[in-house]
Design an enzyme around this catalytic site. Structure first.
Site, short mmCIF file in Angstrom:
data_model
loop_
_atom_site.label_atom_id
_atom_site.label_comp_id
_atom_site.label_asym_id
_atom_site.label_seq_id
_atom_site.Cartn_x
_atom_site.Cartn_y
_atom_site.Cartn_z
N ASP A 148 46.95 42.02 44.70
CA ASP A 148 45.89 41.77 43.73
C ASP A 148 45.30 40.40 44.02
O ASP A 148 46.00 39.48 44.46
CB ASP A 148 46.46 41.82 42.30
CG ASP A 148 45.38 41.65 41.26
OD1 ASP A 148 44.71 42.65 40.93
OD2 ASP A 148 45.18 40.53 40.77
N GLU A 177 42.49 37.24 42.54
CA GLU A 177 41.56 36.67 41.56
C GLU A 177 40.49 35.93 42.34
O GLU A 177 40.78 35.32 43.38
CB GLU A 177 42.29 35.70 40.61
CG GLU A 177 43.39 36.35 39.78
CD GLU A 177 42.89 37.47 38.90
OE1 GLU A 177 41.71 37.44 38.50
OE2 GLU A 177 43.68 38.39 38.62
N HIS A 219 45.38 39.45 34.25
CA HIS A 219 44.37 38.81 35.10
C HIS A 219 44.94 37.65 35.91
O HIS A 219 44.21 36.72 36.25
CB HIS A 219 43.17 38.33 34.28
CG HIS A 219 42.44 39.44 33.58
ND1 HIS A 219 41.90 40.50 34.24
CD2 HIS A 219 42.20 39.65 32.27
CE1 HIS A 219 41.33 41.33 33.37
NE2 HIS A 219 41.51 40.84 32.17
N ASP A 244 49.74 41.07 37.88
CA ASP A 244 49.01 42.33 37.98
C ASP A 244 49.53 43.19 39.13
O ASP A 244 49.59 44.42 39.02
CB ASP A 244 47.52 42.05 38.16
CG ASP A 244 46.86 41.62 36.86
OD1 ASP A 244 47.58 41.38 35.88
OD2 ASP A 244 45.62 41.50 36.83
#
Length: 574
Positions: free
Chosen positions: A24, A26, A165, A170
């Site tokens: 994942d 960001e 988030h 995540d």
């Protein structure tokens, strides 16, 4: 002939022996070519066991937008000492070597990784990719989960990790989702990696059996209706090419569980040929609103929208209503929910000290003021502390903010968000962010709609593919006639005939009186598309000079990352 036993390679790789790297990211925004990675989290698993993890913040090389900090909690201070992507990428590529990549809405995450590889001179990863969004839509039904968001799936599979988030957390939640989905896929006789990859895209037996339903559908723009054996409309759609669109429902490209379920019930496809694609789009909206097919999700209940009303009384107030009236009041909307309207109302109250009590006040009203007066947020007209003339100034400011200039609302909410962010009260700032977005978007929408719905008649044309013209007559924001003028035809008699046979529209109360807001927005999108020319316009078509559109552009840019995140967590199952 002797039977030949297949090799293990021919049987495929058992899922229990596959090494998965669930990862994942960001980022500072939604575009892999314009924004940067701020955090990477990855979990390596095999046979249901975690065998390694990788997690690091990444210096994006520039400031993190405040809206992103509100969403993720990652601030400039946190990444100040973090490594740059050129230092992190080699470790990540080494970590995923030989593994099958897994991500939730994988196109988003893999897009950023490919962009980073291109920028640093590395070839893009050639790893197989599994998208848990696609897999969830294949093995779960709408009765089990309302959508395919990561949080929804994590709760459904009872993951001990709640998505928040942040990249590693995540990714850990996605590991639990992956294991749950693989277990569910086993009931479909999916046991190898090769079977898993083909399973997601394979058409169902019902899709293959009912391909003949598309045979009588023509290659023309129009509306199509899937119906069951009793003639009940199950689903309505539109297309510029009816035959190609209907055929696509019976192929592997149609993976939506809701639609695959609908195809299992459907027994016939009826079609309505339209003169132009715009007519098809408008007809679809009207038919969905009138028929309300159970498998359509959008546009089924246009009558359920709400409005924010500035009442017409001695001391006006903001009220949420469902009906437009010709009563001299100012309206803002339409909103799809009462919550959205309440968010917009709260945003306007932040900028303009209108009273927030609900009772009707007269010029002689006299009762004790509420706490809002003590907080400086109301002049207390109820107690006689504010004259009608002074209060009227606030009303005029509110009308101006609703109709033409949202600057005061934008400035007030922006200042409050900055103060809350400085105090690290990110959750409260995100609430104000949503309120501001709700207000600005509604104002921009209202101004665009009003600009068209106040025009008694407009005739516009766009070039058709065959060299002719697609011509439409629009009255008060409603499509009243559509026609295709062949190449070489004289335009004057064609337009005159189209106008003469167009539907008559009687003006009604409020800003949206002749058509639904969705229909008028369809027409606006067509009017703003390349090549469209105005033939006749009765009246002026113009937006306010200081309208909400410029502020909406800033809002939409700030929300781009959040919108991409929503798509990344999975669209609702349909």
């Amino acid at each position: 002939m002797d039977a030949v036993q297949g090799t293990l390679d021919e049987l495929g790789t058992p899922l229990s022996e596959v090494t998965f790297v669930v990862f994942d990211l960001e980022t500072t925004g939604g575009s892999a070519h314009e924004h940067a990675i701020t955090e990477i989290g990855a979990v390596k698993v095999r046979g249901g066991e975690v065998i390694g993890e990788l997690a690091t913040l990444v210096d994006p090389g520039g400031p993190i937008p405040p809206f992103i900090s509100v969403l993720t909690g990652i601030t400039d201070a946190m990444v100040m000492a973090a490594p740059r992507i050129e230092s992190v990428l080699p470790s990540f590529l080494e970590f995923i070597a030989g593994a099958t990549l897994v991500a939730h809405n994988a196109a988003f995450d893999t897009g950023f990784i490919k962009a980073a590889c291109a920028a640093q001179g590395y070839p893009p990863p050639a790893n197989p990719v599994v998208d848990t969004v696609d897999l969830a839509r294949r093995v779960l039904t709408r009765d089990e989960i309302p959508n395919a968001k990561l949080g929804t799936l994590a709760r459904f599979f009872r993951s001990p990790t709640e998505p928040c988030h942040r990249a590693l957390q995540d990714a850990r939640a996605t590991v639990d989702v992956l294991h749950g989905l693989i277990a569910r896929a086993g009931s479909f006789q999916v046991h190898t990696l090769e079977e898993l990859k083909s399973f997601v895209r394979a058409p169902t037996p019902e899709q293959q059996r009912k391909r003949h339903l598309a045979e009588s559908v023509p290659h023309a723009p129009g509306v199509y209706l899937f119906e069951d054996s009793r003639g009940e409309v199950l689903y309505i759609g539109k297309s510029t090419n009816l035959r190609n669109r209907v055929r696509s429902y019976f192929t592997a490209s149609e993976t939506r569980p809701r639609i695959r379920e609908m195809i299992g019930i459907a027994e016939q496809v009826r079609h309505i040929v339209c003169a132009t694609p715009l007519e098809a789009e408008v007809r679809e909206l009207r038919m969905i609103g009138g028929t309300k097919p159970r498998y359509n999700r959008k546009s089924r209940f246009p009558e359920k929208v709400v409005w924010l009303k500035l009442t017409d009384e001695a001391f006006p107030r903001l009220s949420i209503v469902r009906e437009l009236k010709d009563d001299g009041a100012a309206y803002l909307g339409p909103f799809t929910s009462a919550k959205a309207a309440d968010d917009a109302r709260t945003a306007l109250h932040e900028a303009v000290p209108l009273r927030q009590c609900t009772e009707r006040l007269t010029l002689k009203a006299s009762r004790p003021a509420c706490v809002l007066h003590e907080m400086g947020r109301c002049g207390a007209p109820c107690e006689g502390r504010e004259s009608p003339a002074d209060y009227a100034l606030h009303v005029e400011s509110a009308r101006r903010a609703m109709a033409s200039d949202v600057s005061m609302v934008y400035t007030a909410l922006e200042a409050r968000m900055e103060r809350l962010s400085v105090e690290q009260r990110y959750e409260e700032a995100s609430v104000d962010r949503d309120r501001l977005a709700s207000y600005v978007r509604a104002a921009a929408r209202m101004q665009r709609l009003t600009a068209l719905t106040r025009i008694p008649e407009m005739v516009a044309a766009s070039p058709a593919f065959d060299g002719g013209w697609e011509i439409h007559v629009i009255r008060y924001g409603r499509l009243t006639a559509a026609g295709h003028m062949p190449r070489g035809a004289h335009p004057t008699p064609f337009v005159e005939a189209l106008v003469a046979t167009a539907e008559t529209v009687i003006p009604g109360p409020g800003p949206i009186h002749a058509a639904s807001a969705e229909e008028t927005e369809c027409i606006l999108r067509w009017l703003e598309s390349p090549g469209v020319r105005l033939v006749e316009v009765e009246g002026d078509w113009a937006l306010p000079a200081h309208g909400a559109a410029r502020h909406k552009a800033r809002i939409d840019l700030a929300y781009q990352r959040l919108d991409h995140r929503t798509r990344r967590e999975g669209r609702p199952l349909r």
